[in-house]
Design a protein around this motif. Structure first.
Motif, PDB file in Angstrom:
ATOM      1  N   LEU A 241      25.840  67.326  55.944  1.00  0.00           N
ATOM      2  CA  LEU A 241      27.310  67.667  55.106  1.00  0.00           C
ATOM      3  C   LEU A 241      27.987  68.592  56.022  1.00  0.00           C
ATOM      4  O   LEU A 241      27.623  69.420  56.440  1.00  0.00           O
ATOM      5  N   ARG A 242      29.345  68.131  56.230  1.00  0.00           N
ATOM      6  CA  ARG A 242      30.347  68.955  56.642  1.00  0.00           C
ATOM      7  C   ARG A 242      31.367  69.116  55.915  1.00  0.00           C
ATOM      8  O   ARG A 242      31.999  68.500  55.294  1.00  0.00           O
ATOM      9  N   LEU A 243      31.736  70.590  55.712  1.00  0.00           N
ATOM     10  CA  LEU A 243      32.894  71.041  55.016  1.00  0.00           C
ATOM     11  C   LEU A 243      33.947  71.468  55.924  1.00  0.00           C
ATOM     12  O   LEU A 243      33.950  72.302  56.834  1.00  0.00           O
ATOM     13  N   VAL A 244      35.291  70.908  55.573  1.00  0.00           N
ATOM     14  CA  VAL A 244      36.307  70.997  56.498  1.00  0.00           C
ATOM     15  C   VAL A 244      37.634  71.437  55.665  1.00  0.00           C
ATOM     16  O   VAL A 244      37.569  71.581  54.439  1.00  0.00           O
ATOM     17  N   ASP A 245      38.487  71.917  56.338  1.00  0.00           N
ATOM     18  CA  ASP A 245      39.847  72.370  55.800  1.00  0.00           C
ATOM     19  C   ASP A 245      40.439  71.228  54.935  1.00  0.00           C
ATOM     20  O   ASP A 245      40.449  70.268  55.472  1.00  0.00           O
ATOM     21  N   GLU A 246      41.252  71.708  53.874  1.00  0.00           N
ATOM     22  CA  GLU A 246      42.021  70.521  52.999  1.00  0.00           C
ATOM     23  C   GLU A 246      42.773  69.915  54.023  1.00  0.00           C
ATOM     24  O   GLU A 246      43.185  68.821  53.963  1.00  0.00           O
ATOM     25  N   ASP A 247      43.393  70.730  54.706  1.00  0.00           N
ATOM     26  CA  ASP A 247      44.361  70.178  55.565  1.00  0.00           C
ATOM     27  C   ASP A 247      44.064  69.328  56.598  1.00  0.00           C
ATOM     28  O   ASP A 247      44.751  68.592  57.342  1.00  0.00           O
ATOM     29  N   SER A 248      42.638  69.363  57.067  1.00  0.00           N
ATOM     30  CA  SER A 248      42.254  68.595  58.061  1.00  0.00           C
ATOM     31  C   SER A 248      41.401  67.481  57.427  1.00  0.00           C
ATOM     32  O   SER A 248      40.560  66.618  58.233  1.00  0.00           O
ATOM     33  N   TYR A 249      41.363  67.237  56.366  1.00  0.00           N
ATOM     34  CA  TYR A 249      40.489  66.339  55.677  1.00  0.00           C
ATOM     35  C   TYR A 249      40.408  65.026  55.951  1.00  0.00           C
ATOM     36  O   TYR A 249      39.314  64.433  56.456  1.00  0.00           O
ATOM     37  N   GLY A 250      41.478  64.244  56.175  1.00  0.00           N
ATOM     38  CA  GLY A 250      41.839  62.844  56.452  1.00  0.00           C
ATOM     39  C   GLY A 250      41.332  62.486  57.956  1.00  0.00           C
ATOM     40  O   GLY A 250      40.705  61.648  58.356  1.00  0.00           O
ATOM     41  N   ALA A 251      41.649  63.562  58.944  1.00  0.00           N
ATOM     42  CA  ALA A 251      41.387  63.385  60.229  1.00  0.00           C
ATOM     43  C   ALA A 251      39.564  63.590  60.464  1.00  0.00           C
ATOM     44  O   ALA A 251      39.083  62.845  61.253  1.00  0.00           O
ATOM     45  N   ALA A 252      38.995  64.455  59.734  1.00  0.00           N
ATOM     46  CA  ALA A 252      37.828  64.528  59.728  1.00  0.00           C
ATOM     47  C   ALA A 252      36.877  63.488  59.168  1.00  0.00           C
ATOM     48  O   ALA A 252      36.072  62.884  59.690  1.00  0.00           O
ATOM     49  N   LEU A 253      37.550  62.886  58.086  1.00  0.00           N
ATOM     50  CA  LEU A 253      36.811  61.758  57.666  1.00  0.00           C
ATOM     51  C   LEU A 253      37.050  60.465  58.467  1.00  0.00           C
ATOM     52  O   LEU A 253      36.061  59.935  58.707  1.00  0.00           O
ATOM     53  N   ALA A 254      37.932  60.455  59.128  1.00  0.00           N
ATOM     54  CA  ALA A 254      38.342  59.550  60.299  1.00  0.00           C
ATOM     55  C   ALA A 254      37.066  59.516  61.309  1.00  0.00           C
ATOM     56  O   ALA A 254      36.539  58.557  61.554  1.00  0.00           O
ATOM     57  N   TYR A 255      36.959  60.728  61.629  1.00  0.00           N
ATOM     58  CA  TYR A 255      36.509  61.303  63.039  1.00  0.00           C
ATOM     59  C   TYR A 255      34.999  60.737  62.585  1.00  0.00           C
ATOM     60  O   TYR A 255      34.168  60.082  63.410  1.00  0.00           O
ATOM     61  N   PHE A 256      34.363  61.276  61.504  1.00  0.00           N
ATOM     62  CA  PHE A 256      33.043  61.222  61.023  1.00  0.00           C
ATOM     63  C   PHE A 256      32.690  59.704  60.587  1.00  0.00           C
ATOM     64  O   PHE A 256      31.426  59.577  60.332  1.00  0.00           O
ATOM     65  N   THR A 257      33.714  58.863  60.192  1.00  0.00           N
ATOM     66  CA  THR A 257      33.258  57.613  59.965  1.00  0.00           C
ATOM     67  C   THR A 257      32.979  56.636  60.947  1.00  0.00           C
ATOM     68  O   THR A 257      32.242  55.908  61.021  1.00  0.00           O
ATOM     69  N   GLY A 258      33.764  57.136  62.033  1.00  0.00           N
ATOM     70  CA  GLY A 258      33.546  56.193  63.395  1.00  0.00           C
ATOM     71  C   GLY A 258      33.922  54.861  63.086  1.00  0.00           C
ATOM     72  O   GLY A 258      35.013  54.653  62.416  1.00  0.00           O
ATOM     73  N   SER A 259      33.550  53.904  63.774  1.00  0.00           N
ATOM     74  CA  SER A 259      32.412  54.054  64.700  1.00  0.00           C
ATOM     75  C   SER A 259      32.894  54.905  65.847  1.00  0.00           C
ATOM     76  O   SER A 259      34.199  54.866  66.136  1.00  0.00           O
ATOM     77  N   LYS A 260      31.927  55.464  66.983  1.00  0.00           N
ATOM     78  CA  LYS A 260      32.432  56.172  68.018  1.00  0.00           C
ATOM     79  C   LYS A 260      33.354  55.261  69.005  1.00  0.00           C
ATOM     80  O   LYS A 260      34.415  55.802  69.428  1.00  0.00           O
ATOM     81  N   GLU A 261      33.070  54.047  69.049  1.00  0.00           N
ATOM     82  CA  GLU A 261      33.844  53.203  69.840  1.00  0.00           C
ATOM     83  C   GLU A 261      35.252  53.436  69.236  1.00  0.00           C
ATOM     84  O   GLU A 261      36.087  52.939  70.207  1.00  0.00           O
ATOM     85  N   HIS A 262      35.419  52.930  68.000  1.00  0.00           N
ATOM     86  CA  HIS A 262      36.614  52.710  67.453  1.00  0.00           C
ATOM     87  C   HIS A 262      37.504  54.097  67.518  1.00  0.00           C
ATOM     88  O   HIS A 262      38.488  54.041  68.020  1.00  0.00           O
ATOM     89  N   ASN A 263      36.874  55.387  67.300  1.00  0.00           N
ATOM     90  CA  ASN A 263      37.403  56.350  67.652  1.00  0.00           C
ATOM     91  C   ASN A 263      38.079  56.676  69.069  1.00  0.00           C
ATOM     92  O   ASN A 263      38.984  57.092  69.360  1.00  0.00           O
ATOM     93  N   ILE A 264      37.153  56.140  69.871  1.00  0.00           N
ATOM     94  CA  ILE A 264      37.527  56.269  71.451  1.00  0.00           C
ATOM     95  C   ILE A 264      38.693  55.661  71.769  1.00  0.00           C
ATOM     96  O   ILE A 264      39.726  56.110  72.256  1.00  0.00           O
ATOM     97  N   LYS A 265      38.871  54.423  71.159  1.00  0.00           N
ATOM     98  CA  LYS A 265      39.947  53.627  71.294  1.00  0.00           C
ATOM     99  C   LYS A 265      41.430  54.314  70.920  1.00  0.00           C
ATOM    100  O   LYS A 265      42.537  54.447  71.473  1.00  0.00           O
ATOM    101  N   LEU A 266      41.195  54.810  69.538  1.00  0.00           N
ATOM    102  CA  LEU A 266      42.079  55.435  69.052  1.00  0.00           C
ATOM    103  C   LEU A 266      42.812  56.616  69.739  1.00  0.00           C
ATOM    104  O   LEU A 266      43.955  57.068  69.894  1.00  0.00           O
ATOM    105  N   ARG A 267      41.636  57.521  70.174  1.00  0.00           N
ATOM    106  CA  ARG A 267      42.143  58.875  71.065  1.00  0.00           C
ATOM    107  C   ARG A 267      42.802  58.253  72.237  1.00  0.00           C
ATOM    108  O   ARG A 267      43.860  58.802  72.793  1.00  0.00           O
ATOM    109  N   GLU A 268      42.321  57.218  73.070  1.00  0.00           N
ATOM    110  CA  GLU A 268      43.103  56.526  74.221  1.00  0.00           C
ATOM    111  C   GLU A 268      44.440  56.202  73.729  1.00  0.00           C
ATOM    112  O   GLU A 268      45.379  56.571  74.689  1.00  0.00           O
ATOM    113  N   MET A 269      44.577  55.693  72.778  1.00  0.00           N
ATOM    114  CA  MET A 269      46.068  55.276  72.485  1.00  0.00           C
ATOM    115  C   MET A 269      46.988  56.377  72.031  1.00  0.00           C
ATOM    116  O   MET A 269      48.201  56.397  72.646  1.00  0.00           O
TER     117      MET A 269
END
Ligand code: DGT
Ligand code: CA
Ligand code: ZN
Length: 577
Positions: A241-269
């Motif tokens: 269970l990860r508790l995050v700031d309300e202001d970062s909720y969407g970014a955390a949800l995206a990060y921890f949803t993955g997949s790792k490979e999808h996230n890496i591509k997004l970061r490169e973009m």
């Protein structure tokens, strides 16, 4: 829930009776009861004695055992059997591919008492010298041990999703949360899951973490901190269970949803656009200004992408497609108009036609196909040609009484080990729908299995191949077969493949279903229902379809029954020209 515990006990009793060589009917009765309890949609503890007796396959004797277990935590019969049979035998039997007979031989002749010992003997090829144990059995035992080791690490989604939902509900009810979501592979609906990831936000994180780590479901706390806690549930599954700031909720949800490979591509973009993306948000690289991250959509918006559904986030080309604006419009549960693989009391199902129709109507369906087993499957009380004709008359009579709903008459015909079908074509051609599948000889050579499937695919009266690869998650690998050749034949003949939604199967899987779509092979999503709660498994079939990029039009049972029948019967017409 006690349902799983009781099902497990009944299965254990069946195993022990099998070792003892007890009456096969008694053994089957325990297995059937276990299956029905496992599939019960209600908590067995909440049922009255009378309601327990209404569960299919539960008579006075088993009902009493259940009540005793709920009261005392033991079932006397199991305790007695355990005293009669060495426990090591059960351990050996837990290896897929080792039945009671083999286990007994291994234990008595080689004194094998653990899986480690079994592995040693098997890899030294010391098993095949034993009576009744073939070289092939030895190979299967080695494979079985591998599956067991793998299975310990990953779990079928059908086991994990209900647990995760239960925990989320518990936390929502009992702790001061603002938002909570399932993340990780579970949110992507992957067919097997390593662990459960949950993201949440709260004004009182300490309190939430305390409630989480002290839940009654917890067996062991691995880590307990203000932003991350990990526990092991009684079922042996880990939850982070990860508790995050309300202001970062969407970014955390995206990060921890993955997949790792999808996230890496997004970061490169992001980097190419002079932006920085992490679990806190999306920022301007030059001055660290935060551009978004409260909602998940922000991330995709700012990167210039449409929202990408979690099931697609595997870096299988979804980002490239999103850039072109041509993401598929994914199929959803509401698109399904009927279920094309349902068993009734006539074979090994638990219900009458009327009961099945009522349940299907409650789901909003406008048809189902009854597809009982064929005669060769004696254990499943399979139907002869005569009984099929009798069934046909009943279905016709029932359809006359129904309005706005059609009961289609089908069959799940067994593909015999020589590739021939288990029923006369004269009868098959009178049915609305014929699905064919393999239920024996799983271990034949690749050439044999492939040619068996090919003859069924080419048969003009077979419209659907059910559970085409034969895998059972954590228990049985797919048949050793030439899948390319099989898919080519389905494409050429217009034979459909089933996505079997039964959680232990999920067969076809997402990869092959995607390939089938690319080859324009028709697909259906069916549940293989034996007891009414199984109809809910459609959601798991849909998840495979969504992960395979399928749209409504790729799946035949999104059509009305009339259009469906016209479409599947084209195969006969095409082949007779
Ligand atoms: P699984 O194996 O069924 O648990 O699959 P996931 O995808 O749930 O994997 P898990 O639990 O290891 O991690 C959850 C998510 O956290 C993962 O999908 C993406 C993110 N994540 C974890 N480790 C990393 C990492 O090293 N880099 C990046 N970019 N993301 C990570
Ligand atoms: Ca995970
Ligand atoms: Zn079936």
């Amino acid at each position: 829930m006690k349902n799983q515990e009781i099902a497990k006990i009944f299965n254990e009793i069946a195993d022990l009776l099998e070792i003892k060589g007890d009456n096969p009917f008694r053994i089957r009765a325990y297995r059937r009861a276990a299956l029905n309890i496992e599939n019960l949609s209600k908590n067995i503890e909440s049922l009255t004695k009378e309601e327990i007796l209404e569960i299919p396959g539960i008579g006075q004797d088993l009902a009493e055992k259940i009540n005793n277990y709920l009261k005392t935590g033991i079932v006397q019969t199991l305790e007695e059997l355990k005293n009669q049979i060495p426990e090591e035998l059960l351990t050996i039997m837990s290896v897929p591919g080792v039945g009671p007979k083999t286990a007994k031989t291994l234990y008595e002749k080689l004194n094998i008492k653990s899986i480690e010992e079994l592995e040693k003997f098997a890899s030294a090829h010391k098993l095949s010298s034993l009576p009744g144990i073939k070289r092939k059995t030895e190979e299967n035992i080695i494979k079985g041990i591998e599956i067991l080791k793998k299975g310990r690490k990953r779990h079928p989604i059908g086991k994990i999703m209900p647990l995760a939902v239960e925990i989320v509900n518990y936390l929502q009810k009992n702790s001061p949360l603002l938002k909570i979501d399932i993340a990780g592979s579970l949110r992507r609906w992957k067919d097997t899951i390593k662990d459960i990831d949950i993201v949440a936000t709260s004004k009182e994180p300490q309190k939430v973490m305390q409630i989480f780590t002290e839940m009654p479901h917890v067996k062991e706390v691995l880590l307990s901190g203000p932003t991350k806690s990990s526990v092991i549930l009684k079922e042996g599954i880990q939850i982070d269970l990860r508790l995050v700031d309300e202001d970062s909720y969407g970014a955390a949800l995206a990060y921890f949803t993955g997949s790792k490979e999808h996230n890496i591509k997004l970061r490169e973009m992001a980097l190419k656009k002079g932006l920085r993306l992490n679990e806190y948000g999306i920022f301007k690289e030059s001055n660290n200004e935060k551009l978004g991250g409260k909602d998940e959509k922000d991330i995709y918006d700012i990167l210039g992408l449409p929202y990408i559904e979690p099931e697609l986030r595997e870096d299988r080309g979804e980002i490239e497609l999103a850039l072109k604006g041509s993401l598929p419009s994914l199929i959803s549960l509401e698109d399904i108009k009927g279920d094309l693989h349902v068993h009734s009391k006539w074979s090994d199902g638990s219900h009458t036609f009327e009961e099945l129709v009522e349940a299907a109507r409650a789901k909003g369906y406008s048809y189902i196909a009854v597809t009982d087993h064929s005669k060769g499957l004696g254990v499943a009380n399979g139907l002869t040609e005569d009984r099929l004709l009798e069934q046909s008359r009943e279905i016709k009579a029932l359809n006359k009484k129904l309005s706005g709903f059609k009961l289609l008459h089908g069959v799940e015909v067994d593909i015999k080990s020589d590739g021939s079908l288990d029923l006369d074509e004269g009868v098959l051609k009178t049915l609305d729908i014929v699905i064919a599948s393999i239920h024996s000889g799983f271990k034949q050579s690749s050439t044999q299995i492939t040619s068996r499937l090919l003859s069924a695919i080419k048969n003009p009266y077979v419209q659907i191949i059910a559970h085409p690869t034969g895998r059972l998650l954590g228990e049985r690998e797919p048949y050793d077969m030439d899948i390319d050749e099989i898919m080519k034949a389905a494409q050429l003949n217009g034979t459909a493949f089933e996505i079997n939604a039964y959680p232990a199967r999920l067969d076809l899987n997402d990869i092959f279903a995607k390939k089938a779509k690319e080859m324009s092979i028709p697909l259906v999503i069916s549940t293989d229902t034996h007891i009414i709660p199984n109809m809910d498994y459609m959601r798991y079939g849909i998840s495979i379809a969504r992960r395979a990029w399928l749209e409504k039009d790729d799946v035949l049972n999104t059509l009305s029954s009339d259009k469906l029948i016209v479409k599947i019967k084209k195969k006969i017409i095409n082949q007779s020209i």
